[in-house]
Design an enzyme around this catalytic site. Structure first.
Site, PDB file in Angstrom:
ATOM      1  N   PHE D  50      99.885  39.317 -34.929  1.00 47.48           N
ATOM      2  CA  PHE D  50     101.275  39.425 -35.389  1.00 47.48           C
ATOM      3  C   PHE D  50     102.131  38.469 -34.571  1.00 47.48           C
ATOM      4  O   PHE D  50     101.988  38.399 -33.349  1.00 47.48           O
ATOM      5  CB  PHE D  50     101.772  40.867 -35.223  1.00 47.48           C
ATOM      6  N   GLU D  51     103.026  37.762 -35.235  1.00 49.24           N
ATOM      7  CA  GLU D  51     103.740  36.684 -34.554  1.00 49.24           C
ATOM      8  C   GLU D  51     104.576  37.146 -33.370  1.00 49.24           C
ATOM      9  O   GLU D  51     104.880  36.347 -32.489  1.00 49.24           O
ATOM     10  CB  GLU D  51     104.630  35.927 -35.548  1.00 49.24           C
TER      11      GLU D  51
END
Lengths: 332, 257, 332, 257
Positions: D50-51
């Protein structure tokens, strides 16, 4: 991009992130068991001619066991990142492992003095050198870790260190300032010693990280040696503490006291007597040869090396020293 | 016969330069002793940083390495090299103390090699910059602690490892190094020097007890400037000596040299 | 340095590291007590016209209490870093706090939808905008944290996002590749919410750090709000866990539940009902005005806000949800 | 009447693209459901990122945000945005799944504004890139999951927020974006498209049960190419549907849309 000035030093590694990307694309990302003996890790992952980097800070959390193994296996013609390199450098020089070197700090042993043999090797003409600084090499690793061909910094300019580097000076298009561009450094193979790892290579490090987080990310192949293996559940219990994730790692080797005779913070302090012995014995080539035979070439592994130097009793003393407990005992 | 030795004088003189609330990057040896002495006398809020990552430890004894366990003993932060260097580069660090095998009249330092000739096969190889070039580039004021000696204070260093005022005048600022940084004071066993603001040439500003300007000049390989008023360095006080000997360096690692 | 292409967006902040250095040179490095009320911190450190950045990730570990206080004190004409900004953005738009904005992600609330009022504000023409991306803004903060005027990256090129940015494209002098240069972003003032801080501003953060470590280092002034104050001894007991050191920090405010109604990892989950209420009430300007009066302008502080929305009973529910204990209870 | 809905079809089709041992950046919603389904069927070793910083969590439920607590639940690492983005930029991440308000024949995505005119006073403001531009620049293969709709599939997007093949041909590589990256497949409720290797124009490669090429073309604002052989998408199997409904999304946050 107009280059105002550039160093005459050789760039020993390819800074192109697209080439590194092609390599990393093929690297396995599987959560697979990477546990192996250090002997096997060095045999299969460290090859003659490759560019090597060593984690830690000389005699602090450095993978000394791995340096011994590299010398023991007679690796040759490597490139080397001489970054905050002290006792590790001394060992690799003893084995004449490398023939080209990016230099930030070499042959010196900080407050302990200088390595006579390392100095001799570096004065022999057998090693091609390019000059950098501690931060320059850290920044070069950082550029590689960021996946870009360079990062700009504001050091080095105006000095001979720049002249003998492979850096370039350009003008900033935003501010007009001069900037030193540090080309990305992707080592072929690195070894980092950590406190704890799981069998997949997820690592915990306590205390200073030096440039190891950048190094782990910049390296094409990475061997982890650890004081202790821990279960994967321990990693997942506190993901905030993972500093090296498994997909960067190719081999995990459990080597208790793997940084001996250097310091492992929160575990054991350096063995200053043995480190002094190294410096002293290097002054006599015959004695040094015999010393290397005993301590490295004829020595099976780190466990045997530790046994030779006082075993668990000595390790307990060094643990006392690490926690300054010897002072409490003295004062009691 | 003074009741202190030359190392004690140098460490004390260096410690006095550090004001309370300042930040300083320190190495092992005399700089570290000076920082410890300063913290135990006039600068309790001195923030010390080690290039390997340690910030503001409560030093229980002299570190052997800028990365050993003592540098993070009860510290505020155990970080990494980029963290420290970039904190310096952002302008947060006031002082750095350095040494070197050679120094010239502009405060340039050599720690790379002695002798000219082939860089790939040097006559005498030295360790190289380490973090010295970085810290001297980034920290506001570079301090040098070094013995006064003709072989160290040379007309031209064999290799500029670490930037002083480079070729003097405005050459340092023109080089691209951060504005407002540069060598500040040189502290030796015989006295202290700063740099004449325009030419950036080394200039004697104080002499230690028992020495004269002539002693300093005689032990220097280039012509020194003279400040308008050269002051006499106060010798270490009894209290400074007591703290230095009992608390800072009881095993005389530094002051016993 | 030849610029191949450059964005037409405005650069709202000065990327010159020498100017920032002059500021940081004068910033106190004393280990002094920085504890104060959030009201005082915002009064004394947040000024009309300055450039503001907010830590966290929208509704995750965001300093919501501080956003309320900034609106409550009627701060105006600020610049804003619209970086992973969701509920914080919604609040600041409600107060029309800023008139220029670096945009990476705004008006959206991720899976929750969009803020009608924030969208209206951004369509009003009252806000000057420059386009970036999440990583671009993180990289701009990183450049500032590194003390350099830019870092190169490999995103954005070829798009309209580039065209409306203030970035520049140059050719790499090492590899010939095109690179996007991200100019350093030094916010005048930032607020970051953390798990624990001592009175000096030494901070612990658990879970993801997003871009907060870069932000803390890039910011000229920094307000820390924390869930819990801890003694300095706790910091010194484990220096490896300090992620923001005291010398970056100007004010420390203890605000339990300071990220409510957002999530604070390992503490409490988001209050989805209240977040839905925000979106829904924004559709009716009159209702929204009344809602803001009640929840922000007439509300003394975060404690009163929490009381208004269920107090400790609600917080305990959200703690259950954070640890998924509600599922265990349901299954028991 | 099929025993699944269009969202279930899209999530299943997307999940099948993910091979075991691959890495993928995921957002909330359908991409996350697809990754979860893949891990519970054919790709147990899929690494998800997840960024905002989460790596390889054991997702207990759908995250509401790419930065919420679920994204680090029993995770391998809780890091930060630079860590994730730079891991992508180093070439470690194989896939990313994106959406967008508009997409053109080269796979360029618009998430910034609808309508032309004054950028400072847009007709319809959208959130902007977020991390989409970054991930589509860095990850090897960009996947798009989106409903098949004439207003979404447009001749020319109003704003290229996120790079596809840009103007087609070799324009993407010439732009400076990392070599070898680009849009890979577009998954809609009606079928799937890839890109013709030379022109980089969108090309139909499969149609979902109940739809034809003509349906896809009729719901697309530009001319689509046709693969030599257009295959029929396998409908979701009973096992895929069971896992999706019972384990991946029991509250039907995604598949109930």
């Amino acid at each position: 991009m107009e280059v105002l000035d550039q160093g005459i030093g050789k760039l020993f590694t390819d800074p192109d992130p697209d080439h590194a990307r092609e390599f990393f694309r093929k690297k396995s990302r599987k959560l697979s068991n990477k546990l192996m003996s250090l002997q096997k890790a060095v045999e299969t992952l460290v090859h003659d001619g490759e560019y090597l980097a060593i984690g830690g800070f000389g005699a602090n959390r450095a993978p000394i066991a791995a340096c011994h193994e590299i010398v023991r296996q007679g690796k040759k013609n490597m490139g080397f990142a001489g970054h905050t390199s002290t006792h590790d450098f001394q060992i690799l020089c003893a084995g004449e492992v490398f023939n080209r070197c990016d230099i930030a700090y070499i042959i010196g042993l900080e407050a302990r003095g200088l390595s006579p043999n390392a100095r001799k090797y570096m004065e022999s003409g057998k090693v091609e050198v390019t000059e950098w600084t501690n931060y320059s090499l850290a920044a070069r690793l950082k550029a590689a870790a960021m996946g870009v061909p360079y990062v700009p910094t504001r050091n080095v300019m105006g000095t001979d260190t720049f002249k003998y580097s492979a850096g370039k000076i350009v003008e900033c298009p935003f501010t007009g300032q001069k900037l030193m561009l540090q080309p990305a450094l992707y080592p072929d193979i690195s070894v980092i010693h950590v406190h704890e790892s799981d069998i997949f290579g997820n690592c915990h490090i306590r205390g200073i990280t030096i440039a190891d987080l950048e190094l782990a990310r910049a390296s094409k192949k990475l061997i982890i040696t650890c004081e202790k293996l821990i279960p994967n559940e321990e990693i997942r219990r506190d993901p905030s503490s993972t500093v090296i994730p498994f997909y960067l790692v190719d081999a995990v080797c459990e080597i208790p006291y793997g940084a001996y005779p250097g310091t492992m913070v929160y575990e054991y302090f350096s063995d200053e007597e043995h480190l002094k012995e190294w410096i002293s014995v290097e002054k006599d080539p015959e004695k040094f040869k015999e010393f290397l035979k005993r301590n490295i070439y004829d020595c099976k592994d780190q466990a045997e090396y530790i046994e030779m130097h006082g075993g668990i009793i000595k390790m307990n003393e060094l643990r006392m020293k690490e926690f300054l407990l010897h002072k409490e005992v003295d004062n009691a | 016969m003074p009741n202190y030795n030359t190392m004690e004088m140098m460490v004390t003189a260096a410690a006095r330069e550090l004001e309370d609330g300042a930040t300083t990057a320190v190495g092992t040896g005399a700089p570290c002793a000076a920082a410890m002495l300063a913290m135990k006398t006039k600068a309790p809020n001195l923030v010390i940083m080690f290039e390997a990552g340690g910030v503001s430890p409560i030093l229980p004894e002299m570190p052997i390495s800028v990365g050993d366990s003592r540098t993070t003993y009860k510290a505020i932060m155990a970080s990494g090299m980029c963290e420290i260097m970039e904190t310096c580069c952002r302008g947060f660090v006031d002082y750095v103390f350095l040494g070197g095998a050679q120094i010239d009249m502009y405060g340039n330092l050599n720690a790379t090699r002695l002798g000219g000739g082939d860089h790939q096969k040097p006559k005498t190889r030295l360790p190289g910059s380490g973090g010295a070039n970085d810290l001297a580039s980034f920290c506001w004021r570079t301090m040098v602690i070094t013995p006064q000696d003709k072989r160290r204070f040379v007309e031209k260093v064999d290799f500029i490892t670490t930037p002083g005022w480079l070729q003097g005048g405005d050459s340092r600022e023109k080089s691209g190094l951060p504005k407002g940084t540069g060598p500040y004071k040189i502290i030796t066993n015989m006295g202290a020097m700063d740099f004449e603001p325009k030419s950036k040439r080394m200039r004697v500003i104080s002499v230690n007890p028992g020495y004269s300007f002539k002693d300093i000049q005689d032990n220097c390989g280039f012509e020194l400037l003279k400040a308008d008023k050269i002051v006499n360095t106060e010798p270490p006080s009894d209290e400074e000596l007591r703290i230095l000997r009992e608390e800072v360096d009881p095993y005389r690692y530094i002051i016993g040299r």
